[in-house]
Scaffold this motif. Structure first.
Motif, PDB file in Angstrom:
ATOM      1  N   ILE A  30       2.506  31.322 -44.459  1.00 51.01           N
ATOM      2  CA  ILE A  30       1.564  31.430 -43.347  1.00 51.01           C
ATOM      3  C   ILE A  30       0.139  31.171 -43.827  1.00 51.01           C
ATOM      4  CG2 ILE A  30       0.492  33.135 -41.809  1.00 51.01           C
ATOM      5  CD1 ILE A  30       3.295  34.243 -41.283  1.00 51.01           C
ATOM      6  N   ALA A  31      -0.189  31.692 -45.000  1.00 54.17           N
ATOM      7  CA  ALA A  31      -1.538  31.474 -45.543  1.00 54.17           C
ATOM      8  C   ALA A  31      -1.757  30.002 -45.874  1.00 54.17           C
ATOM      9  CB  ALA A  31      -1.735  32.334 -46.783  1.00 54.17           C
ATOM     10  N   ARG A  32      -0.760  29.343 -46.473  1.00 55.37           N
ATOM     11  CA  ARG A  32      -0.908  27.918 -46.814  1.00 55.37           C
ATOM     12  C   ARG A  32      -1.085  27.062 -45.565  1.00 55.37           C
ATOM     13  NH1 ARG A  32       3.072  29.129 -50.586  1.00 55.37           N
ATOM     14  NH2 ARG A  32       4.704  28.360 -49.202  1.00 55.37           N
ATOM     15  N   ALA A  33      -0.383  27.424 -44.510  1.00 60.12           N
ATOM     16  CA  ALA A  33      -0.473  26.662 -43.264  1.00 60.12           C
ATOM     17  C   ALA A  33      -1.716  27.017 -42.450  1.00 60.12           C
ATOM     18  CB  ALA A  33       0.781  26.893 -42.421  1.00 60.12           C
ATOM     19  N   ARG A  34      -2.455  28.028 -42.898  1.00 60.12           N
ATOM     20  CA  ARG A  34      -3.678  28.470 -42.221  1.00 60.12           C
ATOM     21  C   ARG A  34      -3.419  28.877 -40.768  1.00 60.12           C
ATOM     22  NH1 ARG A  34      -8.127  24.108 -44.639  1.00 60.12           N
ATOM     23  NH2 ARG A  34      -7.711  24.579 -46.838  1.00 60.12           N
ATOM     24  N   VAL A  35      -2.360  29.656 -40.601  1.00 61.60           N
ATOM     25  CA  VAL A  35      -2.016  30.148 -39.261  1.00 61.60           C
ATOM     26  C   VAL A  35      -1.978  31.679 -39.285  1.00 61.60           C
ATOM     27  CG1 VAL A  35      -0.845  28.084 -38.447  1.00 61.60           C
ATOM     28  CG2 VAL A  35       0.458  29.772 -39.771  1.00 61.60           C
ATOM     29  N   GLY A  36      -2.980  32.267 -39.903  1.00 61.60           N
ATOM     30  CA  GLY A  36      -3.038  33.714 -39.980  1.00 61.60           C
ATOM     31  C   GLY A  36      -3.025  34.400 -38.633  1.00 61.60           C
ATOM     32  N   TRP A  37      -3.395  33.664 -37.595  1.00 56.22           N
ATOM     33  CA  TRP A  37      -3.392  34.254 -36.259  1.00 56.22           C
ATOM     34  C   TRP A  37      -1.995  34.671 -35.792  1.00 56.22           C
ATOM     35  CZ3 TRP A  37      -0.330  31.120 -33.303  1.00 56.22           C
ATOM     36  CH2 TRP A  37      -0.246  29.768 -33.655  1.00 56.22           C
ATOM     37  N   ILE A  38      -0.934  34.180 -36.453  1.00 57.05           N
ATOM     38  CA  ILE A  38       0.422  34.543 -36.035  1.00 57.05           C
ATOM     39  C   ILE A  38       0.856  35.870 -36.652  1.00 57.05           C
ATOM     40  CG2 ILE A  38       1.712  33.427 -37.905  1.00 57.05           C
ATOM     41  CD1 ILE A  38       2.614  33.510 -34.138  1.00 57.05           C
ATOM     42  N   GLU A  39       0.076  36.403 -37.599  1.00 57.96           N
ATOM     43  CA  GLU A  39       0.525  37.594 -38.330  1.00 57.96           C
ATOM     44  C   GLU A  39       0.849  38.792 -37.438  1.00 57.96           C
ATOM     45  OE1 GLU A  39      -0.648  38.098 -42.672  1.00 57.96           O
ATOM     46  OE2 GLU A  39      -2.521  37.452 -41.730  1.00 57.96           O
ATOM     47  N   PRO A  40       0.045  39.140 -36.439  1.00 60.38           N
ATOM     48  CA  PRO A  40       0.421  40.286 -35.597  1.00 60.38           C
ATOM     49  C   PRO A  40       1.770  40.088 -34.906  1.00 60.38           C
ATOM     50  CG  PRO A  40      -1.892  39.744 -35.287  1.00 60.38           C
ATOM     51  CD  PRO A  40      -1.303  38.629 -36.102  1.00 60.38           C
ATOM     52  N   ALA A  41       2.009  38.869 -34.396  1.00 61.49           N
ATOM     53  CA  ALA A  41       3.288  38.600 -33.733  1.00 61.49           C
ATOM     54  C   ALA A  41       4.429  38.615 -34.741  1.00 61.49           C
ATOM     55  CB  ALA A  41       3.235  37.251 -33.016  1.00 61.49           C
ATOM     56  N   ALA A  42       4.192  38.050 -35.935  1.00 65.41           N
ATOM     57  CA  ALA A  42       5.230  38.045 -36.966  1.00 65.41           C
ATOM     58  C   ALA A  42       5.538  39.465 -37.431  1.00 65.41           C
ATOM     59  CB  ALA A  42       4.790  37.178 -38.140  1.00 65.41           C
ATOM     60  N   ALA A  43       4.509  40.281 -37.553  1.00 69.05           N
ATOM     61  CA  ALA A  43       4.724  41.668 -37.975  1.00 69.05           C
ATOM     62  C   ALA A  43       5.541  42.427 -36.936  1.00 69.05           C
ATOM     63  CB  ALA A  43       3.384  42.352 -38.218  1.00 69.05           C
ATOM     64  N   ALA A  44       5.214  42.235 -35.667  1.00 66.61           N
ATOM     65  CA  ALA A  44       5.958  42.918 -34.606  1.00 66.61           C
ATOM     66  C   ALA A  44       7.420  42.453 -34.592  1.00 66.61           C
ATOM     67  CB  ALA A  44       5.303  42.657 -33.255  1.00 66.61           C
ATOM     68  N   LEU A  45       7.624  41.144 -34.734  1.00 68.26           N
ATOM     69  CA  LEU A  45       8.993  40.637 -34.737  1.00 68.26           C
ATOM     70  C   LEU A  45       9.734  41.077 -35.999  1.00 68.26           C
ATOM     71  CD1 LEU A  45      10.783  38.908 -32.874  1.00 68.26           C
ATOM     72  CD2 LEU A  45      10.259  36.963 -34.339  1.00 68.26           C
ATOM     73  N   GLY A  46       9.022  41.111 -37.121  1.00 67.78           N
ATOM     74  CA  GLY A  46       9.644  41.561 -38.365  1.00 67.78           C
ATOM     75  C   GLY A  46      10.135  42.986 -38.279  1.00 67.78           C
ATOM     76  N   ARG A  47       9.395  43.851 -37.618  1.00 68.44           N
ATOM     77  CA  ARG A  47       9.850  45.237 -37.445  1.00 68.44           C
ATOM     78  C   ARG A  47      11.043  45.310 -36.501  1.00 68.44           C
ATOM     79  NH1 ARG A  47       4.204  45.937 -37.630  1.00 68.44           N
ATOM     80  NH2 ARG A  47       4.025  45.882 -35.360  1.00 68.44           N
ATOM     81  N   PHE A  48      11.038  44.458 -35.470  1.00 69.21           N
ATOM     82  CA  PHE A  48      12.146  44.491 -34.523  1.00 69.21           C
ATOM     83  C   PHE A  48      13.439  43.994 -35.153  1.00 69.21           C
ATOM     84  CE2 PHE A  48      14.829  42.279 -31.397  1.00 69.21           C
ATOM     85  CZ  PHE A  48      15.180  43.357 -30.600  1.00 69.21           C
ATOM     86  N   VAL A  49      13.406  42.825 -35.816  1.00 74.01           N
ATOM     87  CA  VAL A  49      14.653  42.243 -36.318  1.00 74.01           C
ATOM     88  C   VAL A  49      15.299  43.130 -37.376  1.00 74.01           C
ATOM     89  CG1 VAL A  49      13.888  39.888 -35.802  1.00 74.01           C
ATOM     90  CG2 VAL A  49      13.559  40.807 -38.113  1.00 74.01           C
ATOM     91  N   ALA A  50      14.498  43.950 -38.061  1.00 73.55           N
ATOM     92  CA  ALA A  50      15.047  44.830 -39.087  1.00 73.55           C
ATOM     93  C   ALA A  50      15.358  46.231 -38.573  1.00 73.55           C
ATOM     94  CB  ALA A  50      14.068  44.930 -40.262  1.00 73.55           C
ATOM     95  N   SER A  51      15.174  46.456 -37.281  1.00 73.24           N
ATOM     96  CA  SER A  51      15.391  47.789 -36.726  1.00 73.24           C
ATOM     97  C   SER A  51      16.875  48.060 -36.510  1.00 73.24           C
ATOM     98  CB  SER A  51      14.652  47.940 -35.394  1.00 73.24           C
ATOM     99  OG  SER A  51      15.230  47.100 -34.400  1.00 73.24           O
ATOM    100  N   ALA A  52      17.239  49.322 -36.546  1.00 73.63           N
ATOM    101  CA  ALA A  52      18.629  49.711 -36.256  1.00 73.63           C
ATOM    102  C   ALA A  52      19.003  49.307 -34.832  1.00 73.63           C
ATOM    103  CB  ALA A  52      18.783  51.219 -36.449  1.00 73.63           C
ATOM    104  N   GLU A  53      18.055  49.411 -33.921  1.00 71.83           N
ATOM    105  CA  GLU A  53      18.317  49.034 -32.523  1.00 71.83           C
ATOM    106  C   GLU A  53      18.705  47.570 -32.414  1.00 71.83           C
ATOM    107  OE1 GLU A  53      15.849  48.311 -28.344  1.00 71.83           O
ATOM    108  OE2 GLU A  53      14.798  49.004 -30.162  1.00 71.83           O
ATOM    109  N   ALA A  54      17.931  46.694 -33.040  1.00 69.40           N
ATOM    110  CA  ALA A  54      18.223  45.266 -32.972  1.00 69.40           C
ATOM    111  C   ALA A  54      19.556  44.949 -33.634  1.00 69.40           C
ATOM    112  CB  ALA A  54      17.102  44.472 -33.634  1.00 69.40           C
ATOM    113  N   GLN A  55      19.854  45.609 -34.752  1.00 73.70           N
ATOM    114  CA  GLN A  55      21.126  45.381 -35.429  1.00 73.70           C
ATOM    115  C   GLN A  55      22.304  45.772 -34.540  1.00 73.70           C
ATOM    116  OE1 GLN A  55      21.539  43.894 -38.315  1.00 73.70           O
ATOM    117  NE2 GLN A  55      19.441  43.850 -39.073  1.00 73.70           N
ATOM    118  N   ARG A  56      22.155  46.852 -33.800  1.00 77.34           N
ATOM    119  CA  ARG A  56      23.226  47.256 -32.874  1.00 77.34           C
ATOM    120  C   ARG A  56      23.417  46.220 -31.776  1.00 77.34           C
ATOM    121  NH1 ARG A  56      20.891  52.423 -33.684  1.00 77.34           N
ATOM    122  NH2 ARG A  56      19.658  52.231 -31.766  1.00 77.34           N
TER     123      ARG A  56
END
Length: 541
Positions: A30-56
């Motif tokens: 993300i840093a190399r591509a200079r798209v730091g603006w996606i970090e909040p969305a990526a962080a939110a999605l990263g927490r969701f995909v690794a959640s027990a709820e999403a796995q279920r």
């Protein structure tokens, strides 16, 4: 009741962590591509995909598979597919995150930013990725039919999931599919037998499609034959008056994997369709859609490899055998290090391709690189995914070979991307065509590889170039040529962006000893496996 045993030495479930914060490779991309603006969305999605709820939800959507309902209770034909509620939960989250739309909404860096989300999503579940990817890839095809684009584009790009079978005007958002292959032709789209008959400003289609993925989508790009040859058409599932277009779902395929997503055989019977592009140019028109879906496959596999690595490492860090944790056993350490090298190189390749898509509009060299690198990366990562999944399961042993382990589902998914959008031979021949069609394509590849000089890479590249130059035998050697080019560019990317130990280990085991068996655990003898693994820290909560 007497307890017969006490449970011990078992790894806890890998869940409720942050898949984004834990992934230094992704953050660096993300840093190399200079798209730091996606970090909040990526962080939110990263927490969701690794959640027990999403796995279920992922487990349920694949266990309780789609069901075909050809008729309603009163005998009316409805041709509907019912999905488990978990499928709709996942689709809602993916669409609302903009996995289908983000690339088309940002002028700069949209493909790289979207790639971060696709990479994360495919660590969770792949069946939902199919309709998301096709919807994403439909946008360039709508440009071949301006009137359709004016009607559909805004609803395609809407970040709202609306599975209701309604007319376009009543929908909050839509998904798009495609139906190309027929049983007599498969990958040979020139063998299409579906017929199109002009009907005023519209056409009527009659024919059978052997594979139609996500048949509950709101519209489909498809191929049919006019007098001028095979032509592209768009088939809406619902007509403007709200009635359903004739779209007979004959049966759902009982697939090895990708089970949350329905794939169907369908019949067109006097089905309303609109012309897309020029008559007789249907295959080149839809190849552009396939080009974008192949890009998604590359990114998806990088995410799947990361998931396989994470599960294998997590187990090895918690499980003990013969007096040590598995991760401390010398042979297991080398197996895991080899998996880490494979996953990192795949991630670098995927995000380099994303940057080529971002820059291709205004840079001819990047456009050439995008065209040739897409099939090369698609072929090679698809070939590597299955052994990665198998080796990760072996790291868990029997615990990986049961359905409670997400690796069992990942293993069933592994072969699919190598089949979808062109199997290996088709993709390799496409790569050769891309090289011969564009004078700058091979030069762009050569420049990319030369950006990180290494005599071993140069030797392998020259080997591939010599076989490419022999038109009489190039096709026969297509797989070896494409593999060699893929490994060369991965090696160059590792040289540029990984640390020295990992890059050297990759080059020594993949480039210098290119003829090795490919078995994981054969990482070069001089490689520092422990240092490689230290670069993949445990997931963060």
């Amino acid at each position: 009741m007497n307890d017969t045993h006490e449970v011990s030495n078992q790894a806890p479930p890998l869940e409720d962590y942050d898949a984004y914060a834990s992934d230094a490779w992704l953050r660096a991309a993300i840093a190399r591509a200079r798209v730091g603006w996606i970090e909040p969305a990526a962080a939110a999605l990263g927490r969701f995909v690794a959640s027990a709820e999403a796995q279920r939800h992922a487990a349920a959507a694949n266990r309780f598979t789609p069901e075909l309902k050809t008729h309603d209770r009163t005998g009316h034909r409805i041709d509907a597919v019912d999905y488990h509620p978990s499928y709709h939960v996942l689709m809602t989250r993916a669409i609302e995150a903009g996995l289908h739309s983000l690339a088309w909404k940002r002028d700069a860096g949209g493909f790289s930013a979207r790639a971060a989300l696709v990479y994360l999503w495919n660590q969770l579940e792949q069946g939902t990725s199919c309709p998301v990817t096709m919807t994403f890839a439909s946008i360039p095809i709508f440009e071949h039919a301006p009137a359709l684009a004016r009607e559909w584009r805004d609803k395609v790009l809407a970040d709202r999931y609306d599975p209701r079978p309604l007319a376009l005007a009543a929908k909050h958002g839509v998904t798009i599919g495609m139906a190309m292959t027929e049983k007599q032709g498969g990958s040979d789209l020139r063998a299409v037998q579906t017929l199109a008959t002009p009907d005023g400003e519209r056409h009527r289609l009659t024919g059978h499609k052997w594979f139609c993925s996500a048949p509950m989508s709101d519209g489909f790009f498809t191929l049919a034959r006019l007098a001028g040859g095979v032509t592209c058409f768009f088939v809406p599932r619902s007509l403007p008056d709200g009635t359903r277009n004739t779209f007979r779902i004959q049966r759902l395929k009982d697939k090895l994997g990708n089970r949350s997503n329905a794939s169907a055989e369908i019949e067109y019977q006097d089905t309303v369709a609109s012309l897309v592009g020029e008559p007789g140019r249907g295959i080149p028109t839809l190849i552009e859609m396939a080009h974008h879906t192949r890009f998604d496959i590359v990114v998806a596999i990088a995410g799947m490899m990361r998931a396989a690595l994470d599960h294998a490492l997590h187990h090895a860090r918690h499980r003990s055998a013969f007096g040590k944790r598995l991760v401390e056993q010398p042979l297991m350490e080398r197996v895991l290090a080899d998996l880490a090298l494979e996953a990192e190189a795949a991630t670098l390749l995927a995000f380099r391709l994303a940057q080529a898509f971002d820059k291709g509009g205004g840079d001819a060299r990047e456009r050439d690189l995008q065209r040739v690198l897409t099939p090369i990366a698609k072929y090679w990562l698809c070939k590597r995914m299955t052994p990665v999944a198998v080796e990760a399961i072996e790291c868990l042993g029997g615990n990986g070979y049961v359905e409670e382990s997400p690796l069992a589902r990942l293993y069933r998914e592994a072969p699919l991307n190598g089949i979808w959008e062109g199997s290996a031979n088709v993709i390799c021949l496409d790569a050769l065509r891309a090289i011969t069609k564009s004078a700058g394509a091979f030069g762009a590849l050569a420049d990319e590889i030369a950006a990180a000089p290494d005599p071993r890479t140069r030797k392998l590249f020259d080997w591939a170039a010599a076989r490419l130059a022999d038109a009489a035998t190039a096709e026969r050697h297509a797989r070896a040529i494409v593999e060699a080019l893929a490994v060369c560019i991965q090696a160059a990317l590792m040289r540029r962006h990984a640390d020295e130990a990992a890059a050297e280990a990759f080059c020594a085991s993949r480039v210098e000893d290119w003829s090795r068996s490919g078995a994981f655990g054969a990482v070069a003898s001089g490689a520092d496996a422990r240092k490689i693994l230290e670069r993949v820290p445990p997931p963060e909560g």
